[in-house]
Design an enzyme around this catalytic site. Structure first.
Site, short mmCIF file in Angstrom:
data_model
loop_
_atom_site.label_atom_id
_atom_site.label_comp_id
_atom_site.label_asym_id
_atom_site.label_seq_id
_atom_site.Cartn_x
_atom_site.Cartn_y
_atom_site.Cartn_z
N ARG A 50 45.96 26.50 75.32
CA ARG A 50 45.85 26.21 73.89
C ARG A 50 46.12 27.45 73.05
NH1 ARG A 50 40.49 23.30 71.81
NH2 ARG A 50 39.65 25.41 72.06
N LYS A 149 44.51 26.81 66.34
CA LYS A 149 43.20 27.47 66.27
C LYS A 149 43.46 28.87 65.72
CE LYS A 149 38.95 27.60 68.92
NZ LYS A 149 38.10 27.11 67.85
N GLU A 182 37.26 15.29 61.87
CA GLU A 182 36.39 15.95 62.86
C GLU A 182 35.29 16.68 62.10
OE1 GLU A 182 38.14 19.31 64.94
OE2 GLU A 182 39.33 19.88 63.21
N1 PXG Z 1 37.14 21.36 66.15
C1 PXG Z 1 37.22 22.60 65.66
C2 PXG Z 1 37.70 22.82 64.28
C3 PXG Z 1 36.86 23.69 66.47
O1 PXG Z 1 36.94 24.94 66.00
C4 PXG Z 1 36.32 22.12 68.25
C5 PXG Z 1 36.71 21.10 67.41
C6 PXG Z 1 35.89 21.80 69.65
O2 PXG Z 1 36.90 22.19 70.57
P1 PXG Z 1 36.57 22.64 72.06
O3 PXG Z 1 37.90 22.94 72.66
O4 PXG Z 1 35.65 23.83 71.97
O5 PXG Z 1 35.92 21.48 72.71
C7 PXG Z 1 36.40 23.46 67.79
C8 PXG Z 1 36.01 24.61 68.65
C9 PXG Z 1 31.78 28.54 66.47
C10 PXG Z 1 32.93 28.14 67.29
O6 PXG Z 1 31.49 29.76 66.46
C11 PXG Z 1 33.36 26.84 67.31
C12 PXG Z 1 34.47 26.49 68.10
C13 PXG Z 1 35.08 27.44 68.81
C14 PXG Z 1 34.66 28.72 68.76
C15 PXG Z 1 33.57 29.09 68.00
O7 PXG Z 1 31.14 27.69 65.86
N2 PXG Z 1 34.86 25.20 68.08
#
Ligand code: PXG
Length: 290
Positions: A50, A149, A182
């Site tokens: 990713r 991301k 989301e």
């Molecule tokens: N949506 C968004 C906008 C994210 O940033 C997710 C969904 C979930 O994706 P994954 O691949 O983790 O299942 C994310 C990821 C934080 C933090 O500090 C949050 C994420 C990643 C890193 C840090 O809150 N979320």
């Protein structure tokens, strides 16, 4: 703590990046948040894939191969004696001039922080979260695609502030058409009968790695999985609701915009998926130690 910067480990207090880095000046860069469980990095390949996809989308040439990135992340965990932890992988555009043109930035900065994670309190998993829809909509994919991301997370942060102002930990973000996209750092799921439903990625969501795992687990558990456009009405009338993310794992939701969801407590099918997810985190992943 030792922080990896461009192939070297520095002490925490010396882990610094230039004020001329476009990651700081413009949020120009990409990142990943990864977990380690039980001495193994969970879903490392998926996270590195990713990161490469995000980088490609912003035309940032990563200075390392997949294999080198894998080795560097494992090394950063070993250097910090991580068995269970959180890894923040960041790649910035690098040092440039005080203009937004990235073509003067010739060296992307690769940063790996392997440390601890701050989790939601246990009682929230037991009781379930209350969340709200916020006014800030998710970025349009034709403007800044939410699949990237990127280091530019203001869209999510504004929504998080609005959730906090409403006394909530997370926010539901809609897209420009009013469909559910989301949350600020988590994907969203509902259960209706034997169906597991989550917004399609085209509604404006990150291609969540936890999201993908949960969809596979649900199919294994005999649920029907679909990705229709969802409205707030669909959420209000769900039997169960939960959020997914690397940090939160699966966290039940019991109230949305004042409406009680299902029985008002974490549901049985959510519990089964949580158990399945925990089993996976304990038994798979890239080994940190031989
Ligand atoms: N949506 C968004 C906008 C994210 O940033 C997710 C969904 C979930 O994706 P994954 O691949 O983790 O299942 C994310 C990821 C934080 C933090 O500090 C949050 C994420 C990643 C890193 C840090 O809150 N979320």
């Amino acid at each position: 703590m030792k922080v990896y910067i461009n192939g070297e480990f520095c002490d925490e207090q010396n882990a610094k990046i230039s004020v001329f880095d476009h990651g700081l000046l413009y949020g120009d860069g990409v990142f990943e948040g990864i977990r380690a469980y039980n001495g193994r990095v969970f879903k490392l390949k998926e996270h590195i894939d990713r990161l490469f996809f995000s980088a490609k989308a912003i035309m940032l040439q990563l200075p390392m191969t997949h294999e080198q990135m894998t080795r560097a992340i494992v090394a950063a965990c070993r250097e910090n004696q991580i068995r269970d932890g959180y890894i923040r992988l960041v790649v910035t555009r690098g040092i440039g001039t005080l203009g937004l043109n990235p073509n003067r930035c010739d060296k992307p900065q690769v940063i790996i922080i392997a440390g601890k994670i701050q989790l939601y309190p246990n009682e929230l998993y037991e009781r379930g979260l209350e969340i709200v829809t916020v006014p800030t909509i998710r970025n349009l994919h034709s403007a800044l695609n939410p699949a990237i991301k990127s280091l530019n997370y203001l869209n999510n942060i504004l929504a998080k502030i609005e959730a906090n102002n409403a006394g909530c930990e997370e926010a539901i973000m809609l897209n420009a058409e009013g469909f559910v996209a989301e949350c600020t750092g988590d994907n969203l799921f509902i259960i209706k009968g034997r169906q597991l439903l989550t917004p399609p990625l085209s509604a404006g969501a990150l291609y969540g790695i936890t999201r993908g795992i949960v969809m596979d687990l649900a199919r294994d558990q005999g649920l029907l999985v679909a990705e229709p456009n969802l409205t707030r009405y669909d959420l209000f009338n769900a039997d169960e609701c939960f959020l997914t993310g690397t940090g939160a794992e699966l966290i039940p939701v019991v109230k949305i915009d004042g409406r009680v969801i299902g029985a008002g407590k974490p549901g049985p099918l959510t519990h089964d998926l949580i158990s399945g997810y925990h089993a996976l985190t304990k038994t798979s992943g890239e080994p940190i130690y031989e």
